[in-house]
Scaffold this active site. Structure first.
Site, short mmCIF file in Angstrom:
data_model
loop_
_atom_site.label_atom_id
_atom_site.label_comp_id
_atom_site.label_asym_id
_atom_site.label_seq_id
_atom_site.Cartn_x
_atom_site.Cartn_y
_atom_site.Cartn_z
N GLU A 60 0.84 -1.20 0.00
CA GLU A 60 0.00 0.00 0.00
C GLU A 60 0.88 1.25 0.00
OE1 GLU A 60 -3.18 -0.47 2.97
OE2 GLU A 60 -2.56 1.51 3.65
N CYS A 85 4.08 8.35 0.46
CA CYS A 85 4.29 7.58 1.69
C CYS A 85 4.42 6.10 1.29
CB CYS A 85 3.11 7.80 2.63
SG CYS A 85 3.26 6.87 4.14
N CYS A 128 3.51 -5.89 9.57
CA CYS A 128 4.48 -5.36 10.54
C CYS A 128 4.42 -6.21 11.80
CB CYS A 128 4.12 -3.91 10.86
SG CYS A 128 5.29 -3.12 11.98
N CYS A 152 1.70 -2.20 17.22
CA CYS A 152 1.15 -0.99 17.84
C CYS A 152 -0.38 -1.10 17.85
CB CYS A 152 1.57 0.26 17.07
SG CYS A 152 3.36 0.40 16.94
N CYS A 199 -2.78 0.65 15.15
CA CYS A 199 -2.38 0.61 13.75
C CYS A 199 -2.92 -0.62 13.02
CB CYS A 199 -0.86 0.63 13.69
SG CYS A 199 -0.22 0.35 12.04
N ASN A 229 -6.59 8.53 13.34
CA ASN A 229 -7.43 7.91 12.32
C ASN A 229 -8.15 6.71 12.94
OD1 ASN A 229 -7.88 8.52 9.53
ND2 ASN A 229 -5.66 8.63 9.30
N CYS A 231 -2.24 3.93 7.67
CA CYS A 231 -1.51 2.84 7.05
C CYS A 231 -2.13 1.49 7.35
CB CYS A 231 -0.03 2.89 7.42
SG CYS A 231 0.39 2.29 9.04
S1 SF4 Z 1 2.61 2.07 13.61
FE1 SF4 Z 1 2.00 0.22 12.50
S2 SF4 Z 1 3.46 0.06 10.83
FE2 SF4 Z 1 4.33 1.50 12.30
S3 SF4 Z 1 5.60 0.24 13.66
FE3 SF4 Z 1 3.60 0.32 14.62
S4 SF4 Z 1 2.50 -1.51 13.86
FE4 SF4 Z 1 4.26 -1.16 12.52
#
Ligand code: SF4
Length: 338
Positions: free
Chosen positions: A87, A100, A107, A111, A114, A284, A327
């Site tokens: 993406e 971006c 990932c 987090c 996210c 978001n 994201c």
């Molecule tokens: S914000 Fe999302 S993409 Fe960025 S490090 Fe944390 S889990 Fe990974």
């Protein structure tokens, strides 16, 4: 072998022939943006045939979907090798176009706010796959002058490929993007921040802080358990000292979690005297997640406290919020439909 992930020197070493072949091939891939050896018309035909047998020109990204928003933000979904979904987002600012990029498919940082981490890490993206995101978008939006590594994935968890990408995209024989126009974002991987300061001093570092203390931060960013804030801020000071560049701290404003005036004063105290800049971001909201964005009024008051303490603070414009621009959101909808 993926020739689009190689530097000029590596190509020269690999392909042999004339000493200038490395520059020629690099230029075709990273400046003329060709995707096949046939198009490299100044190379002798038999030589092109030979190249075809050994090398591929990165993974040819296939555009699956484009979603436009009213504020001229465009989100792209690409399909790479092994059916990997990538993406990327194009954003239009007064200073020009910014892209971006994703550095990983998924990932593993987890987090809680996210979408990218919700399905874990699928794989690291190759340097050529990072370049290809820029080049594909560039064919439609020629005026890209900034690249931010802030999409899916933790760039410093894919350190070698991230650094290689920066070398490729800034090379004088190719796209020549200024390293100062490249922002690398991290959730705070300290050893890699130090390494980046030593190896890539011209790029901009953005650290996802999102909290004024460790107890809130560890809840939001599990990786913070390994990298406590005092050590993280020391690493950021090292970055500034070494590179003479200010660090940007990203701070998503989440209602009732990190947005109180006490939090603002705590953050102001923490960053006072540092050469830094804070980006306050309207959170978001994600489907299925019980976290809400702070109100505009709360964000303004939070910003006033920081600014009043002498900390450079910006409230970031929320771009593309009507197209799942946070994201990982759009990618997740595709993964869920498989
Ligand atoms: S914000 Fe999302 S993409 Fe960025 S490090 Fe944390 S889990 Fe990974």
């Amino acid at each position: 072998m993926d020739i689009a992930s190689m530097t000029v020197e590596e190509i020269s070493r690999q392909v042999g022939d004339k000493p200038y072949r490395g520059k020629q091939i690099f230029n075709w891939i990273h400046k003329q943006l060709v995707t096949s050896f046939e198009e490299m018309t100044d190379l002798p035909k038999p030589f092109r045939e030979k190249l075809k047998l050994t090398y591929s020109i990165g993974s040819n990204l296939r555009k699956l979907k484009t979603v436009h928003s009213a504020d001229q933000t465009t989100k792209y979904l690409f399909q790479a090798e092994n059916n990997t979904i990538i993406e990327s987002v194009y954003m239009n600012y007064h200073f020009g176009g910014s892209v971006c990029l994703s550095t990983q498919a998924g990932c593993r940082m987890g987090c809680v706010f996210c979408a990218s981490g919700q399905n874990g890490l699928e794989r690291n993206l190759a340097p050529s796959e990072l370049c290809a995101q820029v080049y594909n978008i560039q064919r439609e939006k020629p005026k890209i002058n900034h690249v931010v590594l802030m999409g899916c994935g933790e760039p410093l968890d894919n350190y070698d490929n991230t650094v290689k990408f920066i070398k490729l995209i800034s090379d004088e024989n190719g796209r020549q993007l200024s390293r100062r126009s490249i922002t690398v974002s991290t959730c705070g991987l300290i050893p890699q921040i130090i390494k980046l300061a030593d190896e890539m001093p011209a790029v901009t570092l953005a650290v996802s802080l999102h909290a004024p203390n460790d107890s809130i931060r560890k809840v939001l960013i599990p990786a913070a358990n390994a990298f406590p804030m005092p050590e993280l801020l020391r690493a950021c000071s090292y970055y500034t000292h070494k590179t003479r560049r200010q660090v940007t701290y990203e701070y998503s404003m989440i209602k009732g979690v990190n947005d109180s005036l006490i939090n603002a004063r705590e953050l102001a105290k923490l960053l006072k005297g540092s050469i830094s800049h804070v980006n306050l971001i309207r959170f978001n909201e994600l489907k299925g997640l019980d976290l809400r964005s702070s109100t505009d009024d709360t964000i303004r008051r939070f910003a006033d406290i920081l600014s009043g303490s002498g900390i450079k603070t910006t409230i970031r414009r929320a771009l593309g919020s009507n197209i799942n621009a946070a994201c990982g959101q759009l990618r997740n909808t595709i993964l869920a439909s498989r």
